[in-house]
Design an enzyme around this catalytic site. Structure first.
Site, PDB file in Angstrom:
ATOM      1  N   LYS A  76      -1.452  -9.362   2.936  1.00 24.01           N
ATOM      2  CA  LYS A  76      -0.641  -8.991   4.119  1.00 24.01           C
ATOM      3  C   LYS A  76      -1.547  -7.918   4.681  1.00 24.01           C
ATOM      4  O   LYS A  76      -2.314  -7.112   4.213  1.00 24.01           O
ATOM      5  CB  LYS A  76       0.626  -8.353   3.823  1.00 24.01           C
ATOM      6  CG  LYS A  76       1.142  -8.107   4.905  1.00 24.01           C
ATOM      7  CD  LYS A  76       2.731  -7.429   4.766  1.00 24.01           C
ATOM      8  CE  LYS A  76       2.849  -6.097   4.106  1.00 24.01           C
ATOM      9  NZ  LYS A  76       2.580  -5.010   4.828  1.00 24.01           N
ATOM     10  N   GLU A 115       8.616  -3.938  11.193  1.00 25.06           N
ATOM     11  CA  GLU A 115       9.120  -2.619  10.668  1.00 25.06           C
ATOM     12  C   GLU A 115       9.351  -1.789  11.731  1.00 25.06           C
ATOM     13  O   GLU A 115       8.819  -1.586  12.671  1.00 25.06           O
ATOM     14  CB  GLU A 115       7.910  -2.127   9.893  1.00 25.06           C
ATOM     15  CG  GLU A 115       8.380  -0.522   9.289  1.00 25.06           C
ATOM     16  CD  GLU A 115       7.458  -0.197   8.261  1.00 25.06           C
ATOM     17  OE1 GLU A 115       7.562   1.053   7.892  1.00 25.06           O
ATOM     18  OE2 GLU A 115       6.401  -0.727   7.906  1.00 25.06           O
ATOM     19  N   GLU A 136      -1.989  -5.471   8.576  1.00 27.88           N
ATOM     20  CA  GLU A 136      -1.111  -4.873   9.745  1.00 27.88           C
ATOM     21  C   GLU A 136      -1.889  -5.116  11.027  1.00 27.88           C
ATOM     22  O   GLU A 136      -3.197  -5.049  11.160  1.00 27.88           O
ATOM     23  CB  GLU A 136      -0.940  -3.420   9.443  1.00 27.88           C
ATOM     24  CG  GLU A 136      -0.357  -2.962   8.312  1.00 27.88           C
ATOM     25  CD  GLU A 136      -0.112  -1.527   8.171  1.00 27.88           C
ATOM     26  OE1 GLU A 136      -0.371  -0.906   8.806  1.00 27.88           O
ATOM     27  OE2 GLU A 136       0.488  -1.224   7.101  1.00 27.88           O
ATOM     28  N   ASP A 168       0.829  -1.268   0.035  1.00 24.97           N
ATOM     29  CA  ASP A 168       0.019   0.029  -0.020  1.00 24.97           C
ATOM     30  C   ASP A 168       0.900   1.204   0.084  1.00 24.97           C
ATOM     31  O   ASP A 168       0.235   2.358  -0.046  1.00 24.97           O
ATOM     32  CB  ASP A 168      -1.043  -0.056   1.077  1.00 24.97           C
ATOM     33  CG  ASP A 168      -0.434  -0.296   2.528  1.00 24.97           C
ATOM     34  OD1 ASP A 168       0.819  -0.006   2.564  1.00 24.97           O
ATOM     35  OD2 ASP A 168      -1.087  -0.088   3.520  1.00 24.97           O
ATOM     36  N   SER A 169       2.035   1.170   0.045  1.00 27.73           N
ATOM     37  CA  SER A 169       3.159   2.141  -0.111  1.00 27.73           C
ATOM     38  C   SER A 169       3.057   2.734  -1.430  1.00 27.73           C
ATOM     39  O   SER A 169       3.339   3.713  -1.949  1.00 27.73           O
ATOM     40  CB  SER A 169       4.627   1.792  -0.257  1.00 27.73           C
ATOM     41  OG  SER A 169       4.895   0.468  -0.643  1.00 27.73           O
TER      42      SER A 169
END
Length: 273
Positions: free
Chosen positions: A122, A191, A124, A53-54
């Site tokens: 993925k 991260e 979070e 999503d970057s």
């Protein structure tokens, strides 16, 4: 990377990543968002390609990852999947498509799998998204976790600083990592956390732990392709190693093209019909 790894053209699977961890082979992971770069990265021998999503930042120019939509992530995922033959492809579920509603989480994950043909997704978070993880896994969809600095929660944190320095947060991260493994996630991204904590997580978990700004004691590394290739010049955290300066190369190439057009040097006689 060894020649044996480079020559291994078998499709990378979630099971193969666990095998790589077991034999101590580090896992290489890089982002890609469209067909042409994904093809280059896959052909180079990358193990995992993350459709992150970057893309919200590097492709759409947003300040955070929050604005990107499920439709946009599916577009990027489709583009990447058309190029990739070997790497395991992971697509991020974007903000708002899985938090707080496990039924919506499953619907989002199913859409991504059906429409992009990706290998896995993925998401979070830890215990907060437990129900969503359970529901997605119950449908047979592989899930990669993501702990530590979780950019979709930036407004809660208020800063992109290193996470889990304090004992309480470090303890919660450890518990969340164990929980994700117990639930059935096949890997976890950590991260921007202290290297000693990341190494501890990697040593305790049987599933692969992939770091970004989490030191060298984990099972693999991931970077954003635009940062690593020096396309994006505004982002220079300590953990980033630039392997090229494409910003400079592209700028010089474009300027040379402009000059040749202005000087009527392009096209020359050999470059026309």
């Amino acid at each position: 990377m060894s020649a044996a790894t480079m020559d291994d053209n078998r499709k990378v699977t979630t099971h193969r990543l666990i095998e790589m961890k077991q034999r101590g082979e580090k896992i290489s992971m890089l982002t890609a968002y469209e067909y042409s770069m994904a093809k280059i990265i896959d052909n180079a021998g990358m193990d995992v390609i993350l459709v992150g999503d970057s893309a919200s930042n590097v492709m759409a120019g947003n300040v955070t990852t929050l604005p990107i939509t499920l439709d946009q992530m599916i577009y990027h995922g489709k583009s990447v999947m058309k190029a990739v033959k070997r790497a395991l492809v992971v697509v991020d579920l974007p903000f708002g498509t899985y938090q707080g509603n496990s039924k919506e989480a499953l619907a989002s994950a199913i859409r991504v799998m059906k429409e992009t043909h990706t290998d896995c997704i993925k998401i979070e978070g830890g215990v907060e998204i437990k129900e969503s993880v359970i529901r997605i896994l119950s449908a047979g969809i592989p899930v990669m976790g993501h702990l530590g600095l979780t950019p979709q929660s930036i407004n809660k944190f208020g800063t992109y600083t290193v996470r889990a320095r304090e004992e309480a947060e470090a303890q919660k991260l450890m518990e969340d990592a164990r929980l994700l493994e117990e639930l059935g996630c096949f890997a976890v991204v950590l991260e921007k956390i202290p290297a000693h904590l990341a190494a501890k997580v990697a040593s305790e978990l049987k599933i692969p732990v992939i770091g970004i700004g989490a030191g060298g004691g984990v099972d693999g590394q991931v970077l954003v392709m635009h940062d690593m290739l020096g396309i994006n010049q505004e982002f220079s955290p300590r953990f980033l190693r630039r392997y090229a300066n494409l910003y400079e190369i592209i700028t010089e190439s474009v300027q040379a093209y402009i000059k040749d057009v202005k000087d009527a040097d392009f096209p020359n006689e050999k470059e026309q019909y």
